[in-house]
Design a protein around this motif. Structure first.
Motif, PDB file in Angstrom:
ATOM      1  N   LEU A   1       0.842  -1.206   0.000  1.00 28.79           N
ATOM      2  CA  LEU A   1       0.000   0.000   0.000  1.00 28.79           C
ATOM      3  C   LEU A   1       0.875   1.254   0.000  1.00 28.79           C
ATOM      4  CD1 LEU A   1      -2.700  -1.099   2.616  1.00 28.79           C
ATOM      5  CD2 LEU A   1      -2.975  -0.971   0.133  1.00 28.79           C
ATOM      6  N   ALA A   2       1.942   1.228   0.790  1.00 31.49           N
ATOM      7  CA  ALA A   2       2.827   2.398   0.882  1.00 31.49           C
ATOM      8  C   ALA A   2       3.461   2.695  -0.475  1.00 31.49           C
ATOM      9  CB  ALA A   2       3.908   2.153   1.933  1.00 31.49           C
ATOM     10  N   ALA A   3       3.879   1.653  -1.173  1.00 31.85           N
ATOM     11  CA  ALA A   3       4.513   1.851  -2.476  1.00 31.85           C
ATOM     12  C   ALA A   3       3.535   2.502  -3.444  1.00 31.85           C
ATOM     13  CB  ALA A   3       5.007   0.507  -3.015  1.00 31.85           C
ATOM     14  N   GLU A   4       2.272   2.060  -3.375  1.00 36.10           N
ATOM     15  CA  GLU A   4       1.269   2.651  -4.262  1.00 36.10           C
ATOM     16  C   GLU A   4       1.017   4.120  -3.917  1.00 36.10           C
ATOM     17  OE1 GLU A   4      -2.279   0.300  -5.238  1.00 36.10           O
ATOM     18  OE2 GLU A   4      -3.445   2.111  -4.814  1.00 36.10           O
ATOM     19  N   ILE A   5       0.968   4.427  -2.627  1.00 40.17           N
ATOM     20  CA  ILE A   5       0.769   5.827  -2.214  1.00 40.17           C
ATOM     21  C   ILE A   5       1.923   6.689  -2.737  1.00 40.17           C
ATOM     22  CG2 ILE A   5       0.693   7.378  -0.208  1.00 40.17           C
ATOM     23  CD1 ILE A   5      -0.748   5.082   1.307  1.00 40.17           C
ATOM     24  N   LEU A   6       3.149   6.169  -2.644  1.00 41.67           N
ATOM     25  CA  LEU A   6       4.320   6.954  -3.066  1.00 41.67           C
ATOM     26  C   LEU A   6       4.358   7.170  -4.578  1.00 41.67           C
ATOM     27  CD1 LEU A   6       7.065   5.535  -0.658  1.00 41.67           C
ATOM     28  CD2 LEU A   6       5.952   7.780  -0.576  1.00 41.67           C
ATOM     29  N   THR A   7       3.690   6.309  -5.330  1.00 34.28           N
ATOM     30  CA  THR A   7       3.642   6.573  -6.775  1.00 34.28           C
ATOM     31  C   THR A   7       2.714   7.753  -7.069  1.00 34.28           C
ATOM     32  OG1 THR A   7       1.811   5.054  -7.145  1.00 34.28           O
ATOM     33  CG2 THR A   7       4.046   4.149  -7.379  1.00 34.28           C
ATOM     34  N   ARG A   8       1.738   7.994  -6.186  1.00 29.92           N
ATOM     35  CA  ARG A   8       0.844   9.137  -6.406  1.00 29.92           C
ATOM     36  C   ARG A   8       1.342  10.400  -5.735  1.00 29.92           C
ATOM     37  NH1 ARG A   8      -5.448   8.167  -5.607  1.00 29.92           N
ATOM     38  NH2 ARG A   8      -5.523  10.408  -6.009  1.00 29.92           N
ATOM     39  N   PHE A   9       1.937  10.239  -4.564  1.00 26.76           N
ATOM     40  CA  PHE A   9       2.398  11.403  -3.801  1.00 26.76           C
ATOM     41  C   PHE A   9       3.838  11.157  -3.386  1.00 26.76           C
ATOM     42  CE2 PHE A   9      -2.137  10.711  -2.785  1.00 26.76           C
ATOM     43  CZ  PHE A   9      -2.657  11.826  -3.417  1.00 26.76           C
ATOM     44  N   PRO A  10       4.792  11.843  -3.970  1.00 31.52           N
ATOM     45  CA  PRO A  10       6.196  11.598  -3.635  1.00 31.52           C
ATOM     46  C   PRO A  10       6.453  11.833  -2.152  1.00 31.52           C
ATOM     47  CG  PRO A  10       5.993  13.047  -5.544  1.00 31.52           C
ATOM     48  CD  PRO A  10       4.621  12.888  -4.983  1.00 31.52           C
ATOM     49  N   GLY A  11       7.353  11.050  -1.609  1.00 34.34           N
ATOM     50  CA  GLY A  11       7.680  11.182  -0.192  1.00 34.34           C
ATOM     51  C   GLY A  11       8.539  10.019   0.240  1.00 34.34           C
ATOM     52  N   GLU A  12       8.540   9.739   1.534  1.00 37.76           N
ATOM     53  CA  GLU A  12       9.415   8.673   2.041  1.00 37.76           C
ATOM     54  C   GLU A  12       8.685   7.865   3.110  1.00 37.76           C
ATOM     55  OE1 GLU A  12      12.574  10.175   4.487  1.00 37.76           O
ATOM     56  OE2 GLU A  12      11.442  11.982   4.974  1.00 37.76           O
ATOM     57  N   ILE A  13       9.162   6.632   3.273  1.00 37.93           N
ATOM     58  CA  ILE A  13       8.697   5.795   4.377  1.00 37.93           C
ATOM     59  C   ILE A  13       9.624   6.050   5.559  1.00 37.93           C
ATOM     60  CG2 ILE A  13       8.400   3.423   5.197  1.00 37.93           C
ATOM     61  CD1 ILE A  13       7.780   2.636   2.285  1.00 37.93           C
ATOM     62  N   LEU A  14       9.062   6.359   6.712  1.00 44.57           N
ATOM     63  CA  LEU A  14       9.889   6.634   7.885  1.00 44.57           C
ATOM     64  C   LEU A  14      10.316   5.328   8.555  1.00 44.57           C
ATOM     65  CD1 LEU A  14       8.042   9.627   9.624  1.00 44.57           C
ATOM     66  CD2 LEU A  14       9.840   9.676   7.878  1.00 44.57           C
ATOM     67  N   SER A  15      11.500   5.343   9.152  1.00 48.29           N
ATOM     68  CA  SER A  15      11.935   4.194   9.954  1.00 48.29           C
ATOM     69  C   SER A  15      10.990   4.072  11.146  1.00 48.29           C
ATOM     70  CB  SER A  15      13.359   4.422  10.453  1.00 48.29           C
ATOM     71  OG  SER A  15      13.351   5.461  11.423  1.00 48.29           O
ATOM     72  N   ALA A  16      10.978   2.882  11.749  1.00 51.96           N
ATOM     73  CA  ALA A  16      10.076   2.656  12.880  1.00 51.96           C
ATOM     74  C   ALA A  16      10.364   3.646  14.000  1.00 51.96           C
ATOM     75  CB  ALA A  16      10.216   1.215  13.380  1.00 51.96           C
ATOM     76  N   SER A  17      11.624   3.926  14.245  1.00 52.69           N
ATOM     77  CA  SER A  17      11.940   4.825  15.361  1.00 52.69           C
ATOM     78  C   SER A  17      11.549   6.264  15.015  1.00 52.69           C
ATOM     79  CB  SER A  17      13.419   4.732  15.741  1.00 52.69           C
ATOM     80  OG  SER A  17      14.221   5.100  14.623  1.00 52.69           O
ATOM     81  N   ALA A  18      11.765   6.664  13.764  1.00 55.85           N
ATOM     82  CA  ALA A  18      11.367   8.019  13.367  1.00 55.85           C
ATOM     83  C   ALA A  18       9.850   8.166  13.438  1.00 55.85           C
ATOM     84  CB  ALA A  18      11.871   8.328  11.962  1.00 55.85           C
ATOM     85  N   ALA A  19       9.150   7.120  13.032  1.00 53.40           N
ATOM     86  CA  ALA A  19       7.683   7.175  13.078  1.00 53.40           C
ATOM     87  C   ALA A  19       7.201   7.254  14.521  1.00 53.40           C
ATOM     88  CB  ALA A  19       7.101   5.948  12.379  1.00 53.40           C
ATOM     89  N   ASP A  20       7.767   6.439  15.394  1.00 58.37           N
ATOM     90  CA  ASP A  20       7.366   6.486  16.811  1.00 58.37           C
ATOM     91  C   ASP A  20       7.574   7.876  17.386  1.00 58.37           C
ATOM     92  OD1 ASP A  20       6.623   3.885  16.774  1.00 58.37           O
ATOM     93  OD2 ASP A  20       8.379   3.109  17.832  1.00 58.37           O
ATOM     94  N   ALA A  21       8.734   8.474  17.043  1.00 60.30           N
ATOM     95  CA  ALA A  21       9.038   9.808  17.566  1.00 60.30           C
ATOM     96  C   ALA A  21       8.033  10.827  17.028  1.00 60.30           C
ATOM     97  CB  ALA A  21      10.463  10.211  17.189  1.00 60.30           C
ATOM     98  N   LEU A  22       7.722  10.710  15.742  1.00 64.28           N
ATOM     99  CA  LEU A  22       6.782  11.657  15.136  1.00 64.28           C
ATOM    100  C   LEU A  22       5.424  11.609  15.838  1.00 64.28           C
ATOM    101  CD1 LEU A  22       6.291  12.398  11.405  1.00 64.28           C
ATOM    102  CD2 LEU A  22       4.311  11.691  12.720  1.00 64.28           C
ATOM    103  N   TRP A  23       4.879  10.398  15.988  1.00 66.07           N
ATOM    104  CA  TRP A  23       3.525  10.290  16.564  1.00 66.07           C
ATOM    105  C   TRP A  23       3.520  10.608  18.045  1.00 66.07           C
ATOM    106  CZ3 TRP A  23       0.188  10.850  13.018  1.00 66.07           C
ATOM    107  CH2 TRP A  23       0.376  10.297  11.743  1.00 66.07           C
ATOM    108  N   SER A  24       4.585  10.232  18.769  1.00 68.74           N
ATOM    109  CA  SER A  24       4.566  10.546  20.209  1.00 68.74           C
ATOM    110  C   SER A  24       4.802  12.044  20.432  1.00 68.74           C
ATOM    111  CB  SER A  24       5.543   9.673  20.994  1.00 68.74           C
ATOM    112  OG  SER A  24       6.860  10.051  20.730  1.00 68.74           O
ATOM    113  N   ASP A  25       5.583  12.693  19.579  1.00 69.46           N
ATOM    114  CA  ASP A  25       5.737  14.157  19.702  1.00 69.46           C
ATOM    115  C   ASP A  25       4.406  14.866  19.462  1.00 69.46           C
ATOM    116  OD1 ASP A  25       8.370  13.858  20.299  1.00 69.46           O
ATOM    117  OD2 ASP A  25       9.150  14.628  18.387  1.00 69.46           O
TER     118      ASP A  25
END
Lengths: 352, 495
Positions: free
Chosen positions: A229-253
Motif C-alpha cells: 500500500l505504501a509503495a502505491e501511495i508513493l507513486t501518487r504522492f512523492p515522499g518517504e517511508i519513515l523508519s520505525a523509530s522516526a515514526a514512533d518519535a513523530l507520533w509521540s511528539d
C-alpha cells in the motif's frame, strides 16, 4: 487559590459536589485553561479516583474511574493486544481518562474509526444536584435512554462531574507504517488529504505536520500488506517511508504536544479540509504553529502570544486568553439542558 | 398488555376542531388527512401489535411547513409524532390518540453530496439506501445498514439511532451524524454540529440521535460517508450446535481480527430464510455463522488465511466462502430476509431486541430456549454475534385467545434476562412504545428523573411523541394482526 477537595470514593465525589455552591472537576490539569476557575469555585480533584474497575478483553470494553491515568489504561490494554483507537493526547504527560472526555480531545488515530464520541459507552457522573447517576451502558451496543455519555464529550465539566467511564476498545493492528509526504503549500495539503482519505488504502492517521510542509500518513494492519500500500501511495504522492523509530518519535511528539510553544497559547479548532489554507495563513501571520489532524477536520494551534482570533471558533486549552474565541451564541436549548442537569448552576457556565 | 395502560400525561386536545381548521389553513386539503379510511394506513408501524387512530395525518413538503406544523402543535398543545416509512419495531411511530402524525416522506431531497470531504446533507425522508446510491459514483457509502434499509428513512434512523450488521466496527447511526438542523418541540430551530468530523463543546448531535422523537424533528442531516471497501471475504459456516458457533465467534474475537460483521442464525431462522429466498444452508445445522472481512485487497489477502484457519479449527459441518459478489449478496439476502421470512412459519411474531455481554451469548441462548419451551412458544434467533445483540423472534398466533399476551410475557422475560446479565433492553430498535415499561429495569429513579428532565428541557409541554420511551402516555389498543403490509409485499424486512 481555589479550595480543593480530593474524594477517594464515588460516594465522596457526590458529597464533594454537594458540599460547595460552585464546583469544577479537575484531573491532572494537563489542559490548564480548562481547569482555571474563578476564586470562589471549589475544585474537585479526581486523582484520588483512579483504577480500572472492569476489563473484559473479549467484550472489547473496559470501565475505569475518572482519574485513572491514560498511561495505565494504555498499558493494561496493550498487554492484551488492544488499544483506544482515538490515540488520546498527553498520555505521557499524565492526562486522565475523565479529563480527556471532558476536554473532548482525540488524537491522530481518530481518523480511521472516529474520536471519543465513537468509543464512549457509559458514564457514572454526579449531576448538579449531587446525585450519582449511571447512563449509557457497559456493552458495545445500547440504545436505551438518551445518549448523555456522548453529550459529555467536550462538555468541559459544565454539566456533571465524571466518576467512572466505560469505553469500547479495539484489537491493536498487527503493525504500522508511516509515510512523510512533502506538500508545496496548504492548498496542496488539502488536495492530498482529501484524495488520500477517499482512496482504497484504509489509512489509519492522516495529519498535516506542524511545520505545515508535509503530510504524515499512517497505515495499520497486517505486516505483509502495508509496504505494498505504501509503495502505491508513493507513486501518487512523492515522499518517504519513515523508519520505525522516526515514526514512533513523530507520533509521540504529536501526541504529547511537544511541537507547541512553551508558555504560549494552545487552541483547539474543528474545521473542514476546505478551510485549511486560510487557517494556515492566519496562523502563520501570528507566528504560530498548527497541527492538523483527522484528515483536515481538527486542528491544534500554538501561538507564542495570548490567543487571538483565527477566523473559526476555537477553544483555549492553554494560555491566558478567553475560554472561547469566535464561538457562536449558544441556542436557547443549551440553557434549558444546563438547567436540567445543573439547576443550581453549581458548575461554571460553558461560556467561561 | 395491561401494563401499558398508564394514565395519560396530557389532557386530550383542547379543541380538535380548531386544530383541524388551523391545519387546513396551513396546508392544502390534499395534504391534511383526517378521514377514517385515510388514517387507517397510519395507525400502526413495524410493531404491528399496536394501533391507534390520530386526529390527522399531515404531509408537509418543505422544512418551513414542518416548522410551522410543530409551532402550531406547540401553540395548541397538540401531541405530534414524526413518521418516515413507519418501520419502527418498537412502536416509535405509532400515533398518539388524538394527536398529529407528521409524515416526512416528501422531504426526501439529497441536498448535497461532497465527495472531497466525504459527506452528504439530506432531508429526513431520504431512504437509507438512497444515500449510498448517491455516494456510490464517488466510491463512497453510508455505513449504517439496518435490515429495513431499502425503505426506512434517515430521519427515523437518527431518531432511533438505528444499527445494523456492521455496528461493532462502524458504530450506529449517531456515529455517522456530523451535523443536524432540527425544529425542537418548542418551535425553536437549532443547528447542531457542522460539516467537520470534529466538534467543539458538548456533542449535541450525539444527544439528539436516539431521542426517539421526544426532542423534535430533524430537518437536515449531515452524514459522513466512508470509502467503499475494496474487497470482501465473506464466509458462511454451519455448525451442529449453537454453542460451537458461539465458540467460533469467541475465537475470532480473541484472534485480533476486526471483521466488519459477525452474524448467527439458528435452525428455525434458517428454515424460514431458506423457504423465503431459496437459500441452501448446510444440512443438519443448529446454527449458521456469517463472518465478513473487508478492506484493501492486500489486507484482506493477509487476513483471509487467518480467518479460514480459525473457522476450520472450530469444526463446522461445512464452511463456504463466497466466491464472488453474487454469492456474497445471496448470503446477505438470506440473513437480512430472515425476520420477515419467519412470517412463513407463524401468522404473527414479535421481533425482540436485547443485548448481552458477548461472552454470555451461549448462556443467553440456552435460557431463551428454556423459557420458550416452558412457555410452549416457538422462538427463532437471529443475532449480531459480534456485539451481543440478540433478536429473538417470538412466534404466536394472534387468533388464539391470550397468545399475544403470553408472547409479550416471554419477550419481557428475555429483556429482564438481558439486564440481569449486564446488557441492555435495546441494542438498536429503541425503547419506543414496546419497551417503555422496562426502562426502569435499567435505570433507577434518580436516573429516570434525569432523563425526564432532559426530555422536559427539549419539550416542556410533553407534546413530542408522548408515551414513547417513558411509560406516561395513553395506551394504544392492542391489535392482533400479522405482517406489516409492506412486509407482505416483500418490500421491507425487519432487524
Amino acid at each position: 487559590m481555589n479550595a480543593l477537595l480530593s474524594p477517594t470514593t464515588l460516594a465522596e465525589l457526590a458529597e464533594a459536589v454537594r458540599s460547595a455552591p460552585r464546583i469544577l472537576a479537575v484531573g491532572a490539569r494537563t489542559k490548564p485553561r480548562l481547569s482555571a476557575a474563578a476564586p470562589d469555585v471549589t475544585l474537585v480533584s479526581t486523582l484520588g479516583l483512579s483504577g480500572i474497575t472492569e476489563y473484559q478483553p473479549d467484550e472489547f470494553t473496559f470501565t475505569a474511574l475518572a482519574g485513572t491515568p491514560l498511561s495505565e489504561i494504555a498499558a493494561t490494554l496493550a498487554a492484551r493486544g488492544q488499544y483506544l483507537p482515538f490515540d488520546p493526547l498527553l498520555l505521557t504527560a499524565g492526562a486522565t481518562l475523565g479529563g480527556t472526555l471532558g476536554a473532548g480531545l482525540s488524537g491522530s488515530g481518530r481518523f480511521r474509526f472516529g474520536g471519543q464520541r465513537d468509543f464512549i459507552l457509559g458514564v457514572r457522573f454526579v449531576d448538579g444536584t449531587g446525585r450519582l447517576l449511571r447512563l449509557g451502558g457497559k456493552v458495545v451496543k445500547n440504545a436505551a435512554g438518551f445518549d448523555l455519555p456522548k453529550f459529555f464529550v467536550g462538555s468541559l465539566g459544565r454539566f456533571g462531574v465524571f466518576g467512572e467511564l466505560t469505553f469500547k476498545v479495539f484489537p491493536r493492528p498487527a503493525s504500522t507504517l508511516t509515510l512523510r509526504l512533502p506538500v508545496a503549500d496548504a492548498s496542496a495539503a488539502t488536495a492530498l488529504l482529501n484524495a488520500a482519505a477517499g482512496a482504497r488504502w484504509e489509512i489509519d492517521a492522516l495529519d498535516l505536520l506542524p511545520a505545515a510542509d508535509a503530510v504524515a500518513v499512517r497505515l495499520a494492519g497486517p505486516e505483509s500488506a502495508l509496504p505494498i500500500l505504501a509503495a502505491e501511495i508513493l507513486t501518487r504522492f512523492p515522499g518517504e517511508i519513515l523508519s520505525a523509530s522516526a515514526a514512533d518519535a513523530l507520533w509521540s511528539d504529536l501526541r504529547e504536544l511537544r511541537w507547541t510553544h512553551a508558555g504560549g497559547s494552545l487552541l483547539k479548532l474543528a474545521l473542514t479540509p476546505a478551510q485549511l489554507p486560510e487557517l494556515v495563513a492566519r496562523v502563520r501571520a501570528l507566528s504560530g504553529r498548527i497541527h492538523v489532524t483527522a484528515g483536515g477536520n481538527a486542528a491544534l494551534v500554538s501561538l507564542p502570544a495570548p490567543a487571538a482570533s483565527l477566523g473559526l471558533p476555537a477553544l483555549t486549552l492553554r494560555g491566558p486568553g478567553p475560554l472561547w474565541l469566535d464561538a457562536p451564541a449558544p441556542p436557547a436549548i443549551h440553557a434549558a439542558v444546563k438547567t436540567a442537569l445543573d439547576p443550581h448552576n453549581r458548575f461554571p457556565s460553558l461560556a467561561a | 398488555m395491561s401494563s401499558l395502560a398508564s394514565p395519560p400525561l396530557h389532557p386530550s386536545v383542547a379543541d380538535p376542531a380548531r386544530c383541524l381548521r388551523r391545519l387546513a389553513a396551513l396546508l392544502p386539503a390534499s395534504r391534511v388527512l383526517s378521514g377514517p379510511a385515510q388514517l387507517a394506513a397510519y395507525e400502526s408501524d413495524g410493531l404491528t401489535a399496536f394501533r391507534t387512530a390520530p386526529l390527522a395525518v399531515v404531509v408537509p413538503e418543505t422544512q418551513a411547513e414542518v416548522i410551522a406544523l410543530v409551532r402550531l402543535c406547540h401553540e395548541e398543545k397538540l401531541p405530534f409524532v414524526a413518521r418516515g416509512s413507519g418501520t419502527s419495531l418498537s412502536g416509535g411511530s405509532t400515533p398518539v390518540a388524538g394527536g398529529l402524525v407528521i409524515t416526512l416522506n416528501r422531504l426526501n431531497r439529497i441536498l448535497r453530496v461532497d465527495p472531497a470531504q466525504r459527506l452528504a446533507v439530506v432531508e429526513p425522508g431520504v431512504i437509507n439506501t438512497a444515500v449510498t446510491a448517491a455516494a456510490a459514483p464517488h466510491g463512497l457509502h453510508y455505513a449504517p445498514d439496518p435490515s429495513s434499509q431499502s425503505i426506512c428513512t434517515i430521519g427515523g434512523n437518527v431518531a432511533f439511532n438505528s444499527g445494523g450488521a456492521h455496528c461493532l466496527k462502524y458504530g450506529m447511526t449517531s456515529n455517522h451524524v456530523l451535523g443536524l438542523k432540527a425544529v425542537l418541540a418548542t418551535g425553536e430551530v437549532v443547528e447542531f454540529g457542522s460539516a467537520s468530523r470534529e466538534q467543539l463543546g458538548p456533542d449535541w448531535c450525539g444527544l439528539f440521535s436516539g431521542n426517539e422523537g421526544l426532542f423534535g424533528i430533524a430537518l437536515e442531516i449531515t452524514v459522513q460517508l466512508l470509502p467503499r471497501a475494496e474487497v470482501f471475504h465473506t464466509v458462511l459456516a454451519g455448525y451442529r450446535t449453537l454453542e460451537q458457533a458461539g465458540d467460533a465467534v469467541s475465537a475470532i474475537i480473541a484472534s485480533g481480527l476486526l471483521p466488519g460483521a459477525i452474524e448467527i442464525m439458528d435452525a428455525l431462522a434458517l428454515e424460514a430464510a431458506s423457504a423465503a429466498v431459496h437459500a441452501e444452508y448446510p444440512p443438519g445445522c443448529e446454527a449458521v455463522l456469517i463472518v465478513e472481512l473487508e478492506g484493501p485487497r492486500e489486507v484482506v489477502a493477509a487476513q483471509r488465511p487467518q480467518l479460514d484457519a480459525l473457522i476450520a479449527a472450530s469444526a463446522p459441518v461445512e464452511a463456504r466462502p463466497a466466491r464472488d459478489a453474487a454469492e456474497r449478496a445471496a448470503i446477505w439476502k438470506g440473513r437480512k430476509s430472515a425476520f420477515s421470512a419467519v412470517g412463513r412459519l407463524s401468522p404473527d411474531f414479535i421481533v425482540q431486541d436485547g443485548v448481552v455481554p458477548r461472552r454470555r451469548l451461549g448462556e443467553a441462548l440456552r435460557r431463551i430456549a428454556e423459557m420458550s419451551r416452558a412457555a410452549g412458544i416457538r422462538c427463532a434467533n437471529v443475532f449480531h454475534a459480534g456485539d451481543g445483540n440478540l433478536h429473538p423472534l417470538i412466534l404466536y398466533n394472534g387468533t388464539e385467545p391470550g397468545a399475544l399476551d403470553r408472547a409479550e410475557v416471554l419477550a419481557g422475560n428475555i429483556l429482564k434476562m438481558c439486564v440481569e446479565m449486564g446488557g441492555s433492553i435495546t441494542g438498536e430498535h429503541g425503547v419506543g412504545l414496546e419497551k417503555r415499561d422496562y426502562l426502569a429495569s435499567m435505570f433507577n429513579a434518580d436516573e429516570l428523573d434525569c432523563l425526564h428532565r432532559i426530555r422536559a428541557a427539549f419539550d416542556p409541554l410533553g407534546i413530542a411523541n408522548p408515551g414513547k420511551m417513558f411509560p406516561d402516555g395513553t395506551a394504544p389498543a392492542l391489535a392482533q394482526h400479522g405482517l406489516h403490509p409492506l412486509e407482505k409485499a416483500g418490500l421491507i424486512s425487519r432487524e
